[in-house]
Write an enzyme that holds these catalytic residues in place. Structure first.
Site, PDB file in Angstrom:
ATOM      1  N   GLY A  89     -24.004 -10.854 -11.069  1.00 43.97           N
ATOM      2  CA  GLY A  89     -24.392 -11.940 -10.168  1.00 43.97           C
ATOM      3  C   GLY A  89     -23.270 -12.941  -9.975  1.00 43.97           C
ATOM      4  N   GLY A  90     -23.625 -14.217  -9.951  1.00 41.85           N
ATOM      5  CA  GLY A  90     -22.626 -15.264  -9.756  1.00 41.85           C
ATOM      6  C   GLY A  90     -21.586 -15.319 -10.852  1.00 41.85           C
TER       7      GLY A  90
ATOM      8  N   GLY B 270      10.074  -0.873   8.461  1.00 46.35           N
ATOM      9  CA  GLY B 270       9.640  -2.209   8.070  1.00 46.35           C
ATOM     10  C   GLY B 270       9.446  -2.351   6.581  1.00 46.35           C
ATOM     11  N   ALA B 271       9.182  -1.235   5.887  1.00 44.08           N
ATOM     12  CA  ALA B 271       9.008  -1.303   4.440  1.00 44.08           C
ATOM     13  C   ALA B 271      10.307  -1.735   3.756  1.00 44.08           C
ATOM     14  CB  ALA B 271       8.551   0.055   3.901  1.00 44.08           C
TER      15      ALA B 271
END
Length: 514
Positions: A169-170, A404-405
């Protein structure tokens, strides 16, 4: 005075028992240590000082006033790890299943606040059933108070979480806000909604282990940075990783000298690159030859294995290693690898840990899954992380650096301090085969000996473009080095950059492409 001392002793003994001997035995029968045993394993012997030992909840609903245990299900305090101040909270599953109420939360907030005020790491040992239902919204408010402190301390002091039981949960969001998350195989679980809720809402049949066990978070979600077999080995790993980190963002990581000389020639590296550019090799072997005593603490070992991240020392200095892994997906960058690398780079930069990059990258992974999954924005996160990092950055291109790498992997253009390449490195927009098929498409289509011509064109492309010397002529590579000298060159570079000062433009905060 004598009676007062007896009363104190009685209450202290009660606090030490937590939820009682039966529940302690039940905890140990699962192969788990108790909250206090975990603290004993974590801290230097005799250094732990407890805070809030006699705190108890003030809830009276649902007969809670009949069950008021000292400590309220969490042991908090401070001590020394390898001689350095560290704060801790350790949830006690023997008391209300480690559930969090108001008093429980206040104790955690106190140690988080002290950690920030005194500039020291804080470790959370999580073993909790979640919010204490009997206290209603008060327990939810307690979680929010903790989340706020986690956020304010981010980048100020190292925060480490160990999941040593349930975390649901939280409760999962506090570990998620911290820097490193450790899990224990078979006994720790994390999920926002458990198997029962999943079954009710989606009709999926899934076990707790499959849904949120250590293996799931180490391999699929990437939530777990490291997994260990039991509580003791998990706590030992936390002690080890703290040794690579400073106390806070204002300090430098501690040096730890070894007998491994920085002048050691790593001769095996001269022959580690296969003759064929398409053949893999294990970048772990390169790392082992470069770092002190071949010791490497890997982060996210089983997640996005095409990129390796972890801590080591070179010449006694703590460094964060980021390396493409040719042995998995050819070392390509994809969504998971970009996220993994970006998070690690930013963590190192926040705590003044220099970055050493070993680059062998053919580019970004193509495909509809990657494009639709957001490789553009996720790849930009890795680029952003390297761009904004102000720590010393040293890059070594071992083989491929395409497209681009090449730019993304801490190139000179994005403030890389020292950029080296091995003689066999290929630095180009794309590999020779793909480039030739584009540049000479017409010639190859019309030629009767197309395969022979293609081989000739590829050789010519390598000579003109796909080598380190063109980049070196432009100053994008500081030197082309023999592989065996890599350790020495990095060590000398780190020494030269020890007092580097670089400040980013003043701003409220950045806007990382999330």
């Amino acid at each position: 005075m004598r009676e007062s001392a007896k009363e104190l002793t009685r209450r202290q003994q009660s606090a030490l028992l937590g939820g009682g001997e039966d529940r302690i035995r039940h905890q140990q029968a699962k192969g788990k240590l108790t909250a206090r045993q975990r603290i004993d394993e974590l801290f230097d012997r005799g250094t732990f000082e407890e805070l809030g030992r006699f705190v108890r909840h003030q809830c009276s609903d649902f007969d809670m006033d009949q069950r008021r245990y000292y400590g309220d299900g969490v042991v908090t305090g401070y001590g020394k790890i390898r001689g350095r101040l560290t704060y801790v909270y350790s949830q006690d599953f023997t008391v209300f299943g480690g559930s969090l109420g108001r008093a429980h939360a206040d104790k955690i907030v106190q140690v988080l606040t002290l950690a920030g005020q005194n500039g020291a790491p804080v470790i959370g040992l999580n073993d909790s059933g979640g919010a204490r239902i009997q206290e209603g919204v008060v327990s939810l408010g307690g979680y929010a108070d903790i989340f706020l402190q986690n956020t304010l301390l981010s980048g100020v002091v190292p925060q480490i979480s160990a999941i040593m039981g349930p975390c649901a949960g939280g409760a999962v969001y506090s570990p998620a806000l911290t820097d490193l998350v450790f899990m224990v195989q078979d006994t720790s679980f994390m999920f926002v909604t458990g198997p029962d809720v999943v079954r009710t809402v989606t009709r999926e049949e899934v076990t707790a282990n499959t849904l949120g066990g250590a293996a799931a978070h180490a391999t699929r979600s990437g939530v777990a940075h490291a997994v260990r077999q039991d509580d003791a080995s998990c706590l030992s790993a936390i002690r080890e990783v703290l040794g690579f980190l400073p106390q806070n963002c204002e300090e430098q990581p501690p040096d730890r000298m070894s007998e491994d000389p920085v002048t050691r020639q790593a001769a095996p590296l001269d022959d580690i690159i296969p003759e064929s550019a398409n053949m893999p090799y294990d970048m772990h072997d390169v790392i082992g030859q470069i770092v002190d005593d071949a010791r490497f603490f890997e982060i996210h070992q089983a997640y996005a294995r095409n990129l390796i991240c972890g801590f080591a020392r070179i010449g006694g200095r703590s460094v964060g290693m980021v390396a493409n892994q040719p042995a998995h997906l050819a070392g390509v960058l994809d969504i998971d690898a970009s996220l993994k690398g970006a998070r690690f780079v930013r963590f190192c930069d926040a705590f003044n840990v220099p970055l050493v990059v070993l680059e062998d990258v053919p580019g970004f992974l193509p495909g509809t899954d990657q494009e639709w999954g957001g490789i553009i924005k996720h790849g930009a996160k890795l680029l952003y992380a390297f761009c904004e990092a102000t720590v010393p950055k040293i890059t070594v291109i071992t083989r491929k650096a395409y497209g681009g790498a090449y730019d993304v992997m801490s190139s000179k253009h994005i403030r890389g301090d020292l950029n080296f390449a091995w003689p066999m490195a290929e630095i180009a927009v794309m590999g020779p085969q793909g480039a030739v098929e584009i540049l000479h498409r017409k010639n190859l289509a019309q030629a009767s000996d197309s395969e022979t011509r293609k081989a000739t064109f590829e050789q010519e492309y390598r000579r003109k473009f796909a080598n380190p010397y063109v980049a070196a002529e432009y100053g994008y590579i500081d030197d082309v080095i023999l592989p065996r000298t890599t350790r020495t060159r990095i060590a000398h570079g780190l020494d030269m950059l020890r007092r580097k000062v670089l400040n980013n433009p003043r701003k409220k905060h950045d806007n990382l492409p999330l």
